[in-house]
Design a protein around this motif. Structure first.
Motif, mmCIF file in Angstrom:
data_model
loop_
_atom_site.group_PDB
_atom_site.id
_atom_site.type_symbol
_atom_site.label_atom_id
_atom_site.label_comp_id
_atom_site.label_asym_id
_atom_site.label_seq_id
_atom_site.Cartn_x
_atom_site.Cartn_y
_atom_site.Cartn_z
ATOM 1 N N PHE A 274 11.351 38.217 73.443
ATOM 2 C CA PHE A 274 11.215 36.787 73.653
ATOM 3 C C PHE A 274 12.292 36.301 74.628
ATOM 4 N N ARG A 275 11.986 35.211 75.321
ATOM 5 C CA ARG A 275 12.891 34.610 76.314
ATOM 6 C C ARG A 275 13.217 35.596 77.444
ATOM 7 N N HIS A 276 12.263 36.451 77.756
ATOM 8 C CA HIS A 276 12.374 37.403 78.861
ATOM 9 C C HIS A 276 11.393 36.968 79.960
ATOM 10 N N ARG A 277 11.931 36.497 81.064
ATOM 11 C CA ARG A 277 11.111 36.027 82.179
ATOM 12 C C ARG A 277 11.063 37.096 83.267
ATOM 13 N N VAL A 278 9.884 37.595 83.551
ATOM 14 C CA VAL A 278 9.726 38.634 84.567
ATOM 15 C C VAL A 278 9.849 38.007 85.959
ATOM 16 N N THR A 279 10.682 38.611 86.791
ATOM 17 C CA THR A 279 10.878 38.121 88.167
ATOM 18 C C THR A 279 10.495 39.152 89.226
ATOM 19 N N GLY A 280 10.151 40.376 88.798
ATOM 20 C CA GLY A 280 9.783 41.381 89.787
ATOM 21 C C GLY A 280 9.211 42.629 89.139
ATOM 22 N N PHE A 281 8.481 43.394 89.939
ATOM 23 C CA PHE A 281 7.920 44.671 89.504
ATOM 24 C C PHE A 281 8.644 45.798 90.225
ATOM 25 N N ILE A 282 8.812 46.894 89.544
ATOM 26 C CA ILE A 282 9.431 48.084 90.131
ATOM 27 C C ILE A 282 8.307 49.048 90.483
ATOM 28 N N LYS A 283 8.205 49.368 91.760
ATOM 29 C CA LYS A 283 7.058 50.118 92.261
ATOM 30 C C LYS A 283 7.527 51.314 93.077
ATOM 31 N N GLU A 284 6.918 52.454 92.841
ATOM 32 C CA GLU A 284 7.161 53.656 93.633
ATOM 33 C C GLU A 284 5.836 54.116 94.219
ATOM 34 N N ASN A 285 5.795 54.211 95.556
ATOM 35 C CA ASN A 285 4.539 54.500 96.248
ATOM 36 C C ASN A 285 3.511 53.441 95.828
ATOM 37 N N ASN A 286 2.388 53.841 95.226
ATOM 38 C CA ASN A 286 1.413 52.835 94.787
ATOM 39 C C ASN A 286 1.334 52.791 93.266
ATOM 40 N N LYS A 287 2.445 53.075 92.604
ATOM 41 C CA LYS A 287 2.481 53.038 91.140
ATOM 42 C C LYS A 287 3.561 52.076 90.674
ATOM 43 N N VAL A 288 3.186 51.208 89.748
ATOM 44 C CA VAL A 288 4.157 50.318 89.120
ATOM 45 C C VAL A 288 4.745 51.060 87.930
ATOM 46 N N ILE A 289 6.070 51.176 87.905
ATOM 47 C CA ILE A 289 6.722 51.950 86.847
ATOM 48 C C ILE A 289 7.596 51.097 85.932
ATOM 49 N N GLY A 290 7.784 49.832 86.301
ATOM 50 C CA GLY A 290 8.635 48.997 85.458
ATOM 51 C C GLY A 290 8.668 47.556 85.919
ATOM 52 N N GLN B 268 15.857 45.277 82.858
ATOM 53 C CA GLN B 268 14.887 46.171 83.487
ATOM 54 C C GLN B 268 14.270 47.017 82.379
ATOM 55 N N TYR B 269 12.947 47.161 82.424
ATOM 56 C CA TYR B 269 12.270 48.033 81.468
ATOM 57 C C TYR B 269 11.257 48.892 82.222
ATOM 58 N N PHE B 270 11.024 50.091 81.704
ATOM 59 C CA PHE B 270 10.127 51.028 82.359
ATOM 60 C C PHE B 270 9.045 51.484 81.390
ATOM 61 N N ALA B 271 7.852 51.667 81.916
ATOM 62 C CA ALA B 271 6.731 52.183 81.127
ATOM 63 C C ALA B 271 5.657 52.668 82.083
ATOM 64 N N ASN B 272 4.776 53.526 81.586
ATOM 65 C CA ASN B 272 3.703 54.056 82.432
ATOM 66 C C ASN B 272 2.597 53.039 82.681
ATOM 67 N N ASN B 273 2.525 51.995 81.827
ATOM 68 C CA ASN B 273 1.460 51.009 81.948
ATOM 69 C C ASN B 273 2.041 49.608 81.785
ATOM 70 N N ILE B 274 1.713 48.729 82.716
ATOM 71 C CA ILE B 274 2.161 47.341 82.667
ATOM 72 C C ILE B 274 0.912 46.456 82.661
ATOM 73 N N VAL B 275 0.842 45.519 81.718
ATOM 74 C CA VAL B 275 -0.297 44.600 81.616
ATOM 75 C C VAL B 275 0.171 43.181 81.917
ATOM 76 N N ILE B 276 -0.421 42.569 82.935
ATOM 77 C CA ILE B 276 -0.123 41.167 83.244
ATOM 78 C C ILE B 276 -1.076 40.294 82.433
ATOM 79 N N ALA B 277 -0.524 39.543 81.507
ATOM 80 C CA ALA B 277 -1.314 38.620 80.682
ATOM 81 C C ALA B 277 -0.575 37.289 80.591
ATOM 82 N N SER B 278 -0.179 36.803 81.757
ATOM 83 C CA SER B 278 0.765 35.685 81.840
ATOM 84 C C SER B 278 0.107 34.311 81.961
ATOM 85 N N GLY B 279 -1.244 34.249 81.923
ATOM 86 C CA GLY B 279 -1.910 32.956 81.928
ATOM 87 C C GLY B 279 -2.159 32.407 83.318
#
Length: 553
Positions: free
Chosen positions: A173-189, A215-226
């Motif tokens: 909670f109270r975590h506002r995303v300001t950017g995606f971490i991307k390598e080549n054509n894969k989002v990793i965090g 910063q957090y990393f995962a193999n799958n990121i879901v944008i459900a931000s409205g």
């Protein structure tokens, strides 16, 4: 900031779509981190505030009401409403067909198993433009859940909370995303700001004080931000010419956090947003006399009987009748040169036909209070929230005679645009049409037709009566504002919620669901919607993305 939890997926947004996606993943024992810029108080997001209507086809409630519905009829209505006509409508159309199939075959059982139950009378929303193959619902399909939007949110919050206790879910909670971490054509965090705690009540505007970064990393990121419903600048920026000039003044139908900020952030990594000019705003907005969020507006869900006038007092023609064609009416009003309009009605109409959108405006259904419900249906007055708006709302005027009513309407706006004789002549002409059981007046004929449906006759449509007959009074005027609400366009995705870039390639590891994806594909509603389809779109798109991740990673 050190990461101690390495989830299978990160979900940005703790609204309905994000919760459903998490639920689907945790059913397969996947681990999920759910981030949101708001605190736990706002868990469930915008859906919490909704009336809780779901679009269902051939449901048990429909069959009990004698409604004959089918996939074929619903798809006919959807296609006639959506008006898909663009190259980029390929996936939106595929999503639409899949969604109508879901609403016909699986959706009822899916939400029932989650704990959702429905009010027994099916509502007839967005009745359309009067053409069988055109816009609108041919039959009632609007199923209001017991508990309204709070009940639907609660069902999936409880599922996710169970998974949290098993160690499968963590919240940021109270975590506002300001950017995606991307390598080549894969989002990793993802990266962003940790905001200071804020103890304000649900829906109230919270602070944006930054106290740390993450910063957090995962193999799958879901944008459900409205969507963008609280960002008037973005709405005006994307306003389509086909709807006339953008409104200069609007009331806001969603909390402040529905700000659309993630759109620009996602576009920086090449995410493809399509159909930005397709949006869904209402024409029957009220200024909330008891606001929760900034510029808080409430929508009237009107029955079909009120006299609808533009800012200069001209009666709106069919099909621009209350509850029939939302965006058609919006276009008509905006091309009048003004961004507001008027209802004139009687106490008999407001008592039978007015409902207000929002869980907090419907305590009888939200709390499953049968005593209040019976009072709403059989009492002499409208529901308590409506009577409160009538007495305390800035937009309501009550009078025993039309001349005084029109004078007060002019005073409220201050430009004397309304001519009493002109308005009187139009309403008198309408009243004369009731002297026979047949009529040339389209609104009167619609009312006679819709009252053949038992649900309308019981709780939604007043018996035809003369507006100017004093025994039906007092007379009521309501000033109607443009109310912001939903984004129909969004991130382009395939049928599994995987995100495309602007070159037409899938971005590995990135998904989208809910309003951020136009409820599927980048806009499964096309230009218009059939109502009861927004919560359902969040559920369906969240389910599809969650299932795919659970089964493939």
């Amino acid at each position: 900031m050190e990461q101690h939890f390495f989830p299978d997926a990160i979900i940005i947004g703790h609204g309905l779509a994000g919760l459903v996606a998490a639920f689907e993943m945790t059913k397969k024992s996947k681990t999920v981190l759910i981030l949101d810029q708001e605190g736990e108080t706002n868990l469930g997001g915008q859906a919490f505030w909704s009336l809780g209507g779901l679009f269902l086809v051939n449901s048990p409630e429909q069959r009990r009401m004698g409604i004959k519905d089918s996939f074929e009829l619903a798809w006919q209505d959807w296609i006639g409403t959506a008006g898909f006509d663009r190259k980029e409508d390929y996936y939106p159309r595929e999503w639409a067909k899949a969604y109508v199939k879901f609403a016909t075959e699986e959706k009822y059982q899916y939400v029932k198993e989650a704990g959702v139950r429905f009010f027994p009378i099916v509502g007839w929303a967005e009745r359309g433009d009067g053409m069988a193959n055109g816009h609108g619902n041919s039959v009632p399909r609007f199923h209001v859940s017991w508990g309204t939007g709070t009940g639907i949110v609660k069902a999936f919050v409880e599922k996710v909370k169970v998974a949290q206790k098993k160690g499968l879910v963590q919240f940021g909670f109270r975590h506002r995303v300001t950017g995606f971490i991307k390598e080549n054509n894969k989002v990793i965090g993802i990266m962003g700001d940790i905001l200071d705690a804020d103890e304000k009540l649900r829906g109230e505007k919270t602070n944006r004080k930054v106290i740390d970064q993450f910063q957090y990393f995962a193999n799958n990121i879901v944008i459900a931000s409205g969507g963008i419903g609280a960002n008037h600048q973005l709405i005006q920026q994307n306003w389509p010419e086909r709807l006339g000039a953008p409104p200069q003044t609007m009331v806001t139908g969603v909390p402040d956090y529905v700000d659309g900020n993630l759109i620009n952030i996602a576009e920086k990594i090449g995410v493809h947003f399509i159909n930005k000019d397709r949006m869904w705003h209402y024409t029957e907005g009220l200024q909330n006399w008891n606001p929760i969020w900034s510029n808080h507006g409430i929508r009237i869900l009107p029955g079909p009987s009120s006299i609808w006038l533009d800012a200069k007092g001209k009666r709106l023609p069919a099909p621009f009748l209350p509850g029939f064609d939302t965006l058609g009416t919006l276009e008509y009003i905006m091309k009048s040169g003004y961004d507001y309009s008027w209802f004139i009605l009687t106490q008999k109409i407001i008592k039978k036909e007015f409902a207000l959108s929002g869980s907090e405006q419907n305590p009888d259904i939200t709390n499953r209070d049968y005593k209040l419900l019976l009072k709403r249906v059989f009492g002499k007055k409208a529901s308590e929230p409506i009577e409160k708006f009538k007495s305390d709302g800035k937009d309501f005027i009550v009078s025993d005679n039309l001349k005084d009513l029109v004078d007060k309407m002019n005073i409220l706006f201050g430009e004397n645009l309304l001519n009493y004789e002109y308005i009187h002549q139009q309403i008198l002409a309408r009243d004369r049409e009731l002297d026979n059981p047949f009529s040339k007046d389209a609104q009167i004929n619609y009312i006679r037709s819709t009252r053949k449906y038992l649900g309308d006759k019981l709780v939604r449509t007043a018996k035809l009566h003369k507006i100017l007959d004093p025994k039906n009074g007092p007379l009521i005027a309501v000033k109607l504002h443009i109310l912001t609400r939903k984004t129909l366009g969004g991130i382009e995705t395939d049928l599994n919620g995987r995100v495309f870039d602007t070159e037409g390639n899938l971005i590995e590891g990135l998904f989208a669901a809910g309003e951020a994806s136009g409820f599927g594909g980048g806009g499964m509603h096309g230009y218009r919607a059939l109502e009861g389809t927004f919560l359902g779109g969040c559920i369906f798109s969240g389910k599809k993305a969650g299932e795919f991740i659970a089964n493939n990673y």
